[in-house]
Design an enzyme around this catalytic site. Structure first.
Site, PDB file in Angstrom:
ATOM      1  N   HIS A 167     -73.143  27.142  17.790  1.00 46.64           N
ATOM      2  CA  HIS A 167     -73.485  27.565  16.426  1.00 46.64           C
ATOM      3  C   HIS A 167     -73.821  26.376  15.529  1.00 46.64           C
ATOM      4  CE1 HIS A 167     -72.276  31.882  16.509  1.00 46.64           C
ATOM      5  NE2 HIS A 167     -71.597  31.471  17.557  1.00 46.64           N
TER       6      HIS A 167
ATOM      7  N   GLU B  91     -75.278  26.433  12.764  1.00 42.38           N
ATOM      8  CA  GLU B  91     -75.119  26.800  11.345  1.00 42.38           C
ATOM      9  C   GLU B  91     -73.689  26.603  10.854  1.00 42.38           C
ATOM     10  OE1 GLU B  91     -74.841  28.784  13.757  1.00 42.38           O
ATOM     11  OE2 GLU B  91     -73.814  30.651  13.269  1.00 42.38           O
TER      12      GLU B  91
ATOM     13  N   CYS C 159     -76.174  32.406  19.630  1.00 44.72           N
ATOM     14  CA  CYS C 159     -75.070  33.189  20.202  1.00 44.72           C
ATOM     15  C   CYS C 159     -75.533  34.630  20.458  1.00 44.72           C
ATOM     16  CB  CYS C 159     -73.858  33.110  19.283  1.00 44.72           C
ATOM     17  SG  CYS C 159     -72.322  33.675  20.060  1.00 44.72           S
TER      18      CYS C 159
END
Lengths: 235, 77
Positions: free
Chosen positions: A203, A205, A94
């Protein structure tokens, strides 16, 4: 005779700039994958001998000037650029992707979403290649679901850059379904020519276990990097 | 102290949804005849006398503008 390296020996740096938001989740993902997260600070001149680097998401320097523009000129990023030139795996997520583009490690740029809205949703994606340091564990063509949350997420690049990315197999991820932001050719993530540097708007994560994310589909980005690091150690 | 102005605009081939939103807002104000708007940035720099054109070019092209997506002009006032 030294013992074979294990994933716990793999140290992955996670950078924090003023305004970074997702460094804690990125460090958690590194830990879940089996490696040791190492906090790196924007003012650090060196990378503390980490084996790989994650540049996490957020709004570094408040997105002043352009998203990622100020972070790209900080001391730690100069160290990241040097490390990337030596083949250290680097993942920009991002705002991290925006920073890597601004720093010249990845081609193209991220601009305001075509619809002008901040998009926050669980995004279906296709992993287009596993020939990178961060996607080796995915079957090519795998469909995954990972959160996307951005307003400057529309990837753009000139025609020759797009032709090079396509021709060299460097488009790593594409959006599936309705385009969230108008990115050219539905590109959600790309890789450097050597496949060691990857940037993506979604994302991974935030998708490492089903308790806290929509899936665990993102975890293999981090496991793949451990494979890449251990592979290059044993060579 | 000389003043330098740098204007930055998105390249013609880059979709500018912010400019389009402005175009759509104008008729709602009763203001007609505007076909296109490109939204950019305007920088005013107070610089020392010895800052030369090459340095200004670097300031504009390496930080104030992103040459992948933006064009820029430098003017000394």
């Amino acid at each position: 005779m030294s013992p074979a390296p294990t994933s716990a020996a793999c140290r992955i740096g996670v950078i924090t700039f003023p305004g970074t938001l997702d460094d804690v989740d990125a460090a958690r993902a590194v830990r879940h994958a089996g490696a040791q997260p190492v906090s790196l600070w924007h003012a650090d001149d060196d990378l503390h001998d980490v084996d790989a680097v994650v540049v996490p998401g957020g709004f570094s320097y408040g997105d002043y000037l352009r998203a990622g523009a100020i972070a790209a000129h900080q001391p730690v990023l100069r160290a990241v650029v040097d490390a990337a030139r030596r083949g250290t795996p680097v993942l920009g997520i991002c705002n991290g992707f925006q920073i890597l583009c601004e720093a010249g490690l990845l081609p193209g740029a991220l601009v305001r979403n075509a619809g002008l809205h901040f998009v926050c949703r669980d995004q279906r994606l296709r992993v287009e290649t596993n020939a990178t340091a961060w996607t080796g564990r995915y079957p090519a063509g795998a469909e995954i679901v990972v959160p996307l949350k951005s307003i400057e997420g529309r990837y753009v690049a000139d025609a020759s850059t797009l032709a090079a990315l396509a021709g060299e197999g460097r488009v790593v991820l594409r959006y599936l379904g309705t385009s969230p932001n108008g990115a050219v050719q539905d590109i959600a993530g790309i890789a450097s020519a050597d496949g060691r540097v990857v940037g993506l708007m979604p994302h991974p994560e935030h998708a490492i276990d089903s308790l806290t994310g929509p899936s665990a589909d993102g975890l293999d980005f981090f496991r793949s990097a451990i494979d890449a690091v251990l592979g290059s150690i044993s060579v | 102290m000389p003043r330098v102005v740098v204007d930055v605009v998105p390249k013609p081939e880059i979709l500018d949804p912010q400019g389009q939103a402005i175009v759509r807002a104008l008729p709602r104000m009763g203001l007609r005849g505007v076909r296109d708007v490109r939204q950019g940035k305007h920088f005013e720099l107070d610089v020392d006398d010895e800052v030369d054109a090459q340095t200004l070019h670097r300031i504009a092209g390496e930080l104030l503008a992103n040459p992948v997506i933006e064009n820029w002009t430098v003017r000394r006032l």
